[in-house]
Write a protein that holds these residues in place. Structure first.
Motif, short mmCIF file in Angstrom:
data_model
loop_
_atom_site.label_atom_id
_atom_site.label_comp_id
_atom_site.label_asym_id
_atom_site.label_seq_id
_atom_site.Cartn_x
_atom_site.Cartn_y
_atom_site.Cartn_z
N TYR A 137 0.79 -1.23 0.00
CA TYR A 137 0.00 0.00 0.00
C TYR A 137 0.83 1.28 0.00
O TYR A 137 0.30 2.35 -0.25
N ASP A 138 2.13 1.21 0.33
CA ASP A 138 2.98 2.40 0.27
C ASP A 138 2.40 3.55 1.10
O ASP A 138 2.19 4.66 0.61
N VAL A 139 2.13 3.27 2.37
CA VAL A 139 1.61 4.26 3.31
C VAL A 139 2.47 4.22 4.58
O VAL A 139 3.34 3.36 4.72
N ILE A 140 2.22 5.16 5.50
CA ILE A 140 2.95 5.16 6.76
C ILE A 140 2.68 3.86 7.51
O ILE A 140 1.54 3.38 7.57
N ALA A 141 3.73 3.28 8.07
CA ALA A 141 3.63 1.96 8.69
C ALA A 141 2.67 1.95 9.87
O ALA A 141 2.60 2.92 10.64
N ASP A 406 -10.10 -8.96 -7.23
CA ASP A 406 -9.57 -10.33 -7.34
C ASP A 406 -8.38 -10.38 -8.29
O ASP A 406 -7.35 -11.00 -8.00
N ALA A 407 -8.53 -9.74 -9.44
CA ALA A 407 -7.43 -9.73 -10.42
C ALA A 407 -6.22 -8.97 -9.87
O ALA A 407 -5.08 -9.38 -10.08
N MET A 408 -6.46 -7.88 -9.16
CA MET A 408 -5.36 -7.10 -8.59
C MET A 408 -4.55 -7.94 -7.61
O MET A 408 -3.31 -7.92 -7.62
N MET A 413 -0.52 -7.14 -6.74
CA MET A 413 -0.67 -5.74 -6.32
C MET A 413 -0.01 -5.46 -4.98
O MET A 413 0.39 -4.33 -4.70
N TYR A 414 0.14 -6.48 -4.14
CA TYR A 414 0.75 -6.27 -2.82
C TYR A 414 2.22 -5.85 -2.92
O TYR A 414 2.78 -5.31 -1.98
N GLU A 415 2.84 -6.11 -4.06
CA GLU A 415 4.28 -5.85 -4.20
C GLU A 415 4.62 -4.48 -4.78
O GLU A 415 5.77 -4.07 -4.75
N VAL A 416 3.63 -3.77 -5.33
CA VAL A 416 3.96 -2.59 -6.11
C VAL A 416 3.58 -1.30 -5.40
O VAL A 416 2.78 -1.27 -4.47
N ALA A 417 4.20 -0.21 -5.87
CA ALA A 417 3.89 1.14 -5.43
C ALA A 417 3.86 2.02 -6.68
O ALA A 417 4.37 1.62 -7.74
N PRO A 418 3.27 3.21 -6.61
CA PRO A 418 3.19 4.06 -7.80
C PRO A 418 4.53 4.31 -8.48
O PRO A 418 4.62 4.31 -9.72
N GLU A 419 5.60 4.48 -7.70
CA GLU A 419 6.90 4.79 -8.31
C GLU A 419 7.41 3.66 -9.21
O GLU A 419 8.20 3.91 -10.12
N ASP A 420 6.95 2.44 -8.98
CA ASP A 420 7.39 1.32 -9.80
C ASP A 420 6.87 1.41 -11.23
O ASP A 420 7.37 0.72 -12.13
N PHE A 421 5.84 2.26 -11.44
CA PHE A 421 5.25 2.41 -12.77
C PHE A 421 5.60 3.75 -13.41
O PHE A 421 5.00 4.14 -14.40
N ALA A 422 6.59 4.44 -12.86
CA ALA A 422 6.98 5.73 -13.43
C ALA A 422 7.57 5.56 -14.83
O ALA A 422 7.31 6.37 -15.73
N ARG A 439 -2.03 4.15 -7.69
CA ARG A 439 -2.34 4.75 -6.38
C ARG A 439 -3.81 4.55 -6.02
O ARG A 439 -4.15 4.18 -4.89
N GLU A 440 -4.69 4.78 -6.98
CA GLU A 440 -6.12 4.60 -6.73
C GLU A 440 -6.46 3.14 -6.50
O GLU A 440 -7.33 2.82 -5.68
N GLY A 441 -5.76 2.24 -7.20
CA GLY A 441 -5.97 0.82 -6.98
C GLY A 441 -5.53 0.38 -5.59
O GLY A 441 -6.23 -0.40 -4.92
N LEU A 442 -4.39 0.88 -5.13
CA LEU A 442 -3.91 0.56 -3.79
C LEU A 442 -4.85 1.11 -2.73
O LEU A 442 -5.12 0.45 -1.71
N ASP A 443 -5.37 2.30 -2.95
CA ASP A 443 -6.32 2.89 -1.99
C ASP A 443 -7.58 2.04 -1.88
O ASP A 443 -8.12 1.84 -0.79
N LEU A 444 -8.06 1.55 -3.01
CA LEU A 444 -9.24 0.69 -3.01
C LEU A 444 -8.98 -0.60 -2.25
O LEU A 444 -9.82 -1.05 -1.44
N MET A 445 -7.80 -1.20 -2.47
CA MET A 445 -7.46 -2.44 -1.76
C MET A 445 -7.35 -2.22 -0.26
O MET A 445 -7.81 -3.03 0.55
#
Length: 450
Positions: A137-141, A406-408, A413-422, A439-445
């Motif tokens: 999720y790339d958020v504060i721990a 489900d597809a995510m 999806m657990y392994e990625v962050a927005p910067e990985d797709f720059a 980022r929006e996908g991670l927020d939804l998860m």
């Protein structure tokens, strides 16, 4: 056990304007700003109201969902303004800095004698916890969930990024104190990735597992390193800290002071004299660019690097996690028939009428022009050429776009962050906002699965 990581897929974007290895003191900023939006997913609850006098390290606000997570003032002074936006959302806290700085005293600590709970409580109380972020999720721990490992990337491959070995020189004591403290927060390893060429000051530190990394960008992204060293599965958590944030944590433990000092790289083709500046978190951008000056008037000022940074005005402020300010020409001009003629002055992974592949060491003076407009996803197979993780980038982007949880999950999806797709966003012929989609996908998860 250390591991040698060699990245083959990726793309080095070599730009004009690399910062010279000279460090000067930035002009002291009058006003410093802390923006809650820098802490993704945090809803701020005000502690220091407008007019309050604060010392450096005293809390401005805390997280609404967890009162233990405090966000401190980088300097001492008066909270002169709390800027709000739509629906009274807090956009920033502005602090008018004192001429003589005063620091809240959190007490010096014998790190070796502390246990994990004591370290955690001290980092929370002092406001240093926001420096620790988590994957997924790339958020504060979340301080209530212990990580299986902690990762630190000391190898920065982003365009015009700050050289960690240079900016951290002489900070061995602070780094060691921080790493010793963090090692008490996990039963796993504190993994540090360094340049395979050697010379990193992390090589002489204790309580860490060193990994050497080589290859093009995004080899320096911590997400790529996690995927190679200890991949994240469902239900697992790892923590991530950047090297300069380690220095702040280490100094707090050794001196009892929250010192937000940071050495940043001022770089870019529009900077007359690119170099390093000693400043503080939240400083005015103009206080850094004032001494070096800019070559052009039509420019874009970026807090961070050109791939993942934030667009700011010259009177804006340095982002909380950023260690660079990049200035490049604004690309709001139109290139007549640009799609139908040979390209010599741009970076491309394609060989169709482009020639950057012939000159791998050439540095380019690029603008912000996207050279195209937003359109539907075009299946080209190019994303996989610059995406080194064992994940299908196009498929995961589409899953995020249609909110298919489900597809995510199944696609990683657990392994990625927005910067990985720059990089995939940089080369995208469809001009899709990949980082925003992820980022929006991670927020939804995070909301639906947690």
């Amino acid at each position: 056990m250390s591991k040698d990581i060699r990245i083959r897929k990726g793309l080095d974007i070599k730009l004009v304007g690399e910062a010279d290895k000279v460090t000067v003191d930035a002009t002291k900023s009058n006003v410093y700003a802390i923006k809650p939006d820098d802490f993704h997913g945090i809803v701020p609850k005000v502690i220091a109201k407008q007019g309050t006098e604060v010392k450096a390290g005293e809390a401005l606000f805390h997280s609404k969902s967890n009162e233990k997570i405090l966000f401190p003032s980088p300097v001492s002074g008066e909270v002169v303004e709390i800027i709000r936006g739509a629906k009274r959302k807090i956009l920033s806290f502005k602090i008018l800095a004192d001429k003589e700085q005063q620091y809240a005293n959190f007490g010096t600590k014998d790190v070796k004698a502390m246990n994990g709970e004591e370290v955690k409580e001290h980092l929370l109380t002092s406001g240093c916890w926001p420096f620790i972020k988590q994957r997924p999720y790339d958020v504060i721990a979340n301080p209530d969930i212990a990580p299986k490992a902690i990762f630190i990337s000391a190898y920065n491959t982003a365009p015009l990024a700050a050289d960690y070995d240079y900016v951290l020189s002489g900070k061995e004591k602070e780094l060691q104190a921080a790493i010793t403290a963090l090692s008490k927060l996990t039963a796993g390893n504190v993994n540090v990735s360094i340049d395979k060429k050697g010379g990193s000051l992390f090589s002489g530190l204790d309580n860490i597992t060193i990994h050497t990394v080589s290859g093009p960008h995004p080899a320096g992204n911590v997400g790529v390193q996690i995927a190679r060293i200890d991949p994240i599965n469902k239900g697992e958590v790892v923590w991530v800290v950047t090297p300069q944030d380690l220095v702040v944590i280490g100094e707090l433990l050794l001196t009892g002071k929250f010192n937000s000092e940071r050495i940043i790289a001022l770089a870019g083709s529009s900077v007359k004299s690119p170099k390093y500046f000693k400043t503080k978190i939240g400083a005015e951008v103009s206080s850094v660019i004032y001494d070096s000056g800019v070559k052009d008037t039509n420019i874009r000022v970026i807090s961070g690097n050109v791939l993942t940074g934030d667009n700011v005005k010259p009177d804006g402020h340095l982002g909380y996690y950023h260690d660079a300010i990049t200035i490049i020409p604004e690309g709001n001009d139109y290139e007549l028939c640009g799609w139908n003629k040979p390209v010599f002055n741009k970076v491309s992974i394609s060989r169709a009428l482009t020639f950057s592949w012939l000159f791998p060491n050439k540095k380019y003076d690029l603008t912000t022009n996207t050279n195209g407009e937003h359109r539907a996803f075009v299946v080209t197979g190019n994303y996989e050429e610059v995406f080194p993780m064992d994940i299908y980038p196009l498929q995961i982007l589409k899953a995020c776009a249609v909110n298919d949880l489900d597809a995510m999950e199944q696609l990683g999806m657990y392994e990625v962050a927005p910067e990985d797709f720059a990089l995939t966003e940089f080369i995208c012929v469809s001009k899709q906002p990949h980082q925003q989609i992820i980022r929006e996908g991670l927020d939804l998860m995070l909301k639906e699965i947690g």
